[in-house]
Design an enzyme around this catalytic site. Structure first.
Site, mmCIF file in Angstrom:
data_model
loop_
_atom_site.group_PDB
_atom_site.id
_atom_site.type_symbol
_atom_site.label_atom_id
_atom_site.label_comp_id
_atom_site.label_asym_id
_atom_site.label_seq_id
_atom_site.Cartn_x
_atom_site.Cartn_y
_atom_site.Cartn_z
ATOM 1 N N ARG A 78 -8.732 -12.800 -3.209
ATOM 2 C CA ARG A 78 -8.764 -11.308 -3.312
ATOM 3 C C ARG A 78 -9.358 -10.704 -4.685
ATOM 4 O O ARG A 78 -10.057 -9.733 -4.605
ATOM 5 C CB ARG A 78 -7.586 -10.496 -3.095
ATOM 6 C CG ARG A 78 -7.328 -10.620 -1.616
ATOM 7 C CD ARG A 78 -6.066 -9.463 -1.213
ATOM 8 N NE ARG A 78 -5.517 -9.609 -0.102
ATOM 9 C CZ ARG A 78 -5.696 -9.018 1.097
ATOM 10 N NH1 ARG A 78 -6.797 -8.249 1.151
ATOM 11 N NH2 ARG A 78 -5.228 -9.183 2.258
ATOM 12 N N TYR A 126 0.832 -1.272 -0.072
ATOM 13 C CA TYR A 126 -0.113 -0.073 -0.160
ATOM 14 C C TYR A 126 0.835 1.254 0.007
ATOM 15 O O TYR A 126 0.152 2.322 -0.183
ATOM 16 C CB TYR A 126 -0.711 0.101 1.391
ATOM 17 C CG TYR A 126 -1.909 -1.172 1.246
ATOM 18 C CD1 TYR A 126 -2.787 -1.224 0.107
ATOM 19 C CD2 TYR A 126 -1.748 -2.143 1.963
ATOM 20 C CE1 TYR A 126 -3.859 -2.504 0.342
ATOM 21 C CE2 TYR A 126 -2.499 -3.185 2.200
ATOM 22 C CZ TYR A 126 -3.532 -3.304 1.244
ATOM 23 O OH TYR A 126 -4.236 -4.575 1.353
ATOM 24 N N HIS A 134 -9.459 0.728 -5.343
ATOM 25 C CA HIS A 134 -8.385 -0.010 -4.616
ATOM 26 C C HIS A 134 -7.136 0.422 -4.823
ATOM 27 O O HIS A 134 -6.628 0.765 -5.953
ATOM 28 C CB HIS A 134 -8.539 -1.587 -4.805
ATOM 29 C CG HIS A 134 -9.824 -2.289 -4.630
ATOM 30 N ND1 HIS A 134 -9.962 -2.618 -3.312
ATOM 31 C CD2 HIS A 134 -10.745 -2.349 -5.380
ATOM 32 C CE1 HIS A 134 -11.364 -3.183 -3.488
ATOM 33 N NE2 HIS A 134 -11.798 -3.220 -4.653
ATOM 34 N N ASP A 181 -25.604 -4.044 -1.527
ATOM 35 C CA ASP A 181 -27.153 -3.945 -1.631
ATOM 36 C C ASP A 181 -27.265 -2.398 -1.389
ATOM 37 O O ASP A 181 -27.931 -1.883 -2.164
ATOM 38 C CB ASP A 181 -28.008 -4.785 -0.527
ATOM 39 C CG ASP A 181 -27.847 -6.297 -0.978
ATOM 40 O OD1 ASP A 181 -27.457 -6.425 -2.098
ATOM 41 O OD2 ASP A 181 -28.352 -6.873 -0.189
ATOM 42 N N SER A 185 -4.226 -1.388 -4.384
ATOM 43 C CA SER A 185 -3.765 -2.526 -4.940
ATOM 44 C C SER A 185 -4.278 -3.086 -6.012
ATOM 45 O O SER A 185 -5.454 -2.638 -6.144
ATOM 46 C CB SER A 185 -3.217 -3.524 -3.958
ATOM 47 O OG SER A 185 -4.571 -3.928 -3.552
ATOM 48 N N ASN A 205 -13.775 2.551 -1.178
ATOM 49 C CA ASN A 205 -12.784 1.534 -1.096
ATOM 50 C C ASN A 205 -13.181 0.437 -0.206
ATOM 51 O O ASN A 205 -13.259 0.869 1.060
ATOM 52 C CB ASN A 205 -11.520 2.173 -0.788
ATOM 53 C CG ASN A 205 -10.511 1.011 -0.685
ATOM 54 O OD1 ASN A 205 -10.712 -0.212 -0.546
ATOM 55 N ND2 ASN A 205 -9.143 1.511 -0.842
#
Length: 151
Positions: free
Chosen positions: A110, A22, A99, A86, A101, A73
């Protein structure tokens, strides 16, 4: 124009959590960059980071009639956040998933986002620039919709 920015669980640890993935930019620095971009684009931004899915959903509900778009995110909710999915689908405005990454290039579990089908688009893998690129795109999407509605 009001744009919401929602940061999911553990993102308050940006700058400290897995810097090899990150980076070292903190969440406060990301929010400051977004605020500066919002000012440049003449947009208002309202941000929230929460480690609780319900708080993110409540934030969307609270601003449902006041915002024109959102960046989300979902972090660890990406693969399991059905209630968040939802809530995003219920919003009357476009939402972009963000995101830092590239989730497709990480662990196989992931790679699948249950949030993606509920959003307009996804920006990922660009570090802090993911947020800025998504914010610029969202502002343009909202402005284009406004121009079409006015025509």
């Amino acid at each position: 124009m009001k744009i919401l920015v929602l940061h999911g669980p553990n993102l308050n640890l940006f700058g400290r959590r897995e810097p090899h993935i990150y980076g070292t930019t903190t969440l406060a620095e990301i929010d400051a960059r977004i605020a500066a971009l919002a000012a440049e684009l003449v947009a208002e931004v309202d941000t929230l980071q929460s480690n609780h899915e319900g708080a993110l959903i409540d934030f969307l509900h609270l601003h449902m009639d006041r915002a024109q778009g959102a960046l989300v995110n979902p972090a660890g909710l990406t693969q399991h956040g059905v209630p968040l999915h939802d809530a995003i689908k219920a919003m009357p405005f476009p939402v972009i998933e963000v995101h830092m990454s590239n989730i497709a290039a990480r662990e196989t579990w992931r790679a699948h986002s249950i949030i993606s089908p509920a959003v307009r688009g996804t920006v990922q893998g660009l570090g802090p620039q993911s947020y800025l690129a998504a914010f610029r795109a969202l502002v343009e999407i909202v402005r284009d919709a406004g121009r079409k509605a006015a025509a």
